[in-house]
Scaffold this motif. Structure first.
Motif, short mmCIF file in Angstrom:
data_model
loop_
_atom_site.label_atom_id
_atom_site.label_comp_id
_atom_site.label_asym_id
_atom_site.label_seq_id
_atom_site.Cartn_x
_atom_site.Cartn_y
_atom_site.Cartn_z
N THR A 12 0.91 -1.05 0.14
CA THR A 12 0.02 -0.01 -0.09
C THR A 12 0.65 1.29 0.01
N LEU A 13 1.95 1.36 0.68
CA LEU A 13 2.89 2.49 0.88
C LEU A 13 3.46 2.52 -0.34
N THR A 14 3.95 1.58 -1.07
CA THR A 14 4.62 1.65 -2.60
C THR A 14 3.58 1.96 -3.45
N ARG A 15 2.38 1.56 -3.32
CA ARG A 15 1.53 2.05 -4.57
C ARG A 15 1.21 3.58 -4.17
N GLU A 16 0.92 4.00 -3.04
CA GLU A 16 0.99 5.39 -2.79
C GLU A 16 2.25 6.29 -3.06
N ARG A 17 3.20 5.72 -3.00
CA ARG A 17 4.47 6.36 -3.22
C ARG A 17 4.42 6.71 -4.94
N ILE A 18 4.16 5.38 -5.56
CA ILE A 18 4.06 5.60 -7.10
C ILE A 18 3.05 6.62 -7.53
N LEU A 19 1.79 6.49 -6.96
CA LEU A 19 0.96 7.55 -7.44
C LEU A 19 1.45 8.75 -7.13
N ASP A 20 1.89 9.12 -5.89
CA ASP A 20 2.42 10.49 -5.71
C ASP A 20 3.38 10.98 -6.68
N ALA A 21 4.56 9.96 -6.96
CA ALA A 21 5.72 10.36 -7.71
C ALA A 21 5.44 10.57 -9.22
N ALA A 22 4.44 9.72 -9.66
CA ALA A 22 3.92 9.82 -10.95
C ALA A 22 3.04 11.31 -11.58
N LEU A 23 2.15 11.44 -10.31
CA LEU A 23 1.51 12.74 -10.44
C LEU A 23 2.35 13.81 -10.27
N ALA A 24 3.36 13.91 -9.73
CA ALA A 24 4.23 15.11 -9.72
C ALA A 24 5.00 15.18 -10.92
N LEU A 25 5.48 14.17 -11.41
CA LEU A 25 5.96 14.05 -12.64
C LEU A 25 5.11 14.46 -13.84
N PHE A 26 3.92 14.02 -13.88
CA PHE A 26 2.90 14.25 -14.87
C PHE A 26 2.43 15.78 -14.97
N ALA A 27 2.40 16.35 -13.64
CA ALA A 27 1.93 17.79 -13.45
C ALA A 27 3.33 18.45 -14.00
N GLU A 28 4.43 18.23 -13.55
CA GLU A 28 5.59 18.87 -14.06
C GLU A 28 6.12 19.01 -15.19
N LYS A 29 6.01 17.64 -16.15
CA LYS A 29 6.40 17.49 -17.42
C LYS A 29 5.34 17.30 -18.46
N ALA A 48 11.08 -2.82 -13.78
CA ALA A 48 10.47 -3.94 -13.51
C ALA A 48 9.68 -3.88 -12.15
N ALA A 49 10.41 -3.20 -11.27
CA ALA A 49 9.40 -3.21 -9.77
C ALA A 49 8.18 -2.20 -10.10
N LEU A 50 8.27 -1.36 -11.01
CA LEU A 50 7.28 -0.42 -11.11
C LEU A 50 6.10 -1.17 -11.76
N TYR A 51 6.48 -1.72 -13.00
CA TYR A 51 5.55 -2.53 -13.77
C TYR A 51 5.04 -3.84 -12.87
N TYR A 52 5.75 -4.22 -12.01
CA TYR A 52 4.98 -5.00 -11.28
C TYR A 52 3.76 -4.69 -10.42
N HIS A 53 3.68 -3.17 -10.08
CA HIS A 53 2.53 -2.38 -9.61
C HIS A 53 1.62 -1.89 -10.60
N PHE A 54 1.97 -1.43 -11.58
CA PHE A 54 1.23 -0.93 -12.54
C PHE A 54 1.91 -1.30 -13.89
N GLU A 55 0.80 -1.44 -14.76
CA GLU A 55 1.25 -1.99 -16.37
C GLU A 55 1.55 -0.79 -17.20
#
Length: 189
Positions: A12-29, A48-55
């Motif tokens: 759950t923490l990893t998933r939240e970290r991924i969502l937050d990081a991706a969102l920040a990058l999407f908003a920035e770039k 590979a670790a990222l793709y484990y959580h999200f395709e």
């Protein structure tokens, strides 16, 4: 004192970290200019670790939208069980604020700048529209005055629009969001 993260909390923490990081990058770039590799690097993990959580990036956005929609559905279900009064309106606004501001201004900026992406990834937003419609009618039924109905709708949307209209204001995001909440409370009948 920090408590250790248990193995059941880690995904759950990893998933939240991924969502937050991706969102920040999407908003920035921008969504299109952000790669899965960049998201992984931002998090210090392998692709590979990222793709484990999200395709893919679409799956990240879908997860974010699904999380928000699920929380709004829970809010509506809770509100249905409450007596309609000033306390309910204030409590709904507080809970709405918590849901909508979970990812800070970054989420609002992403949504506003990438509405076409969201529409492509998730064209059917009827569930969220239905939730909003029900929430509006719970807080200000059709028998309420036009002013009261508008106040409810504007109060809730004040929270959503803070990130967009707050761009260019020389203040920390937290201050902008706090002021949006205060103004929304003033609008609520």
């Amino acid at each position: 004192m920090l408590l250790p993260v248990t193995s059941t909390q880690a995904p759950t923490l990893t998933r939240e970290r991924i969502l937050d990081a991706a969102l920040a990058l999407f908003a920035e770039k921008g969504y299109d200019a952000t790669s899965m590799r960049e998201i992984a690097e931002q998090l210090g993990m392998t692709k590979a670790a990222l793709y484990y959580h999200f395709e893919g990036k679409d799956a990240i956005v879908l997860a974010l939208l699904a999380d928000i929609e699920e929380q709004v559905e829970e809010l509506v279900a809770w509100a249905r069980q409450q007596p309609v009064d000033e306390t309910l309106r204030r409590d709904v606004l507080e809970r709405w604020t918590t849901i909508m501001q979970a990812h800070g201004i970054t989420a609002f900026r992403f949504v506003m700048a990438n509405r076409h992406v969201i529409h492509q990834i998730r064209p059917d937003r009827s569930g969220m529209v239905a939730c909003m419609t029900e929430l509006y009618s719970l807080l200000a039924p059709e028998t309420a005055s036009v002013e009261e109905q508008l106040r409810v709708r504007l109060a809730l949307m004040t929270i959503n629009m803070a990130g967009f209209v707050g761009s260019g204001i020389d203040a920390p995001d937290e201050e902008i969001l706090a002021e949006a909440r205060r103004l929304a409370l003033e609008l609520m009948p």
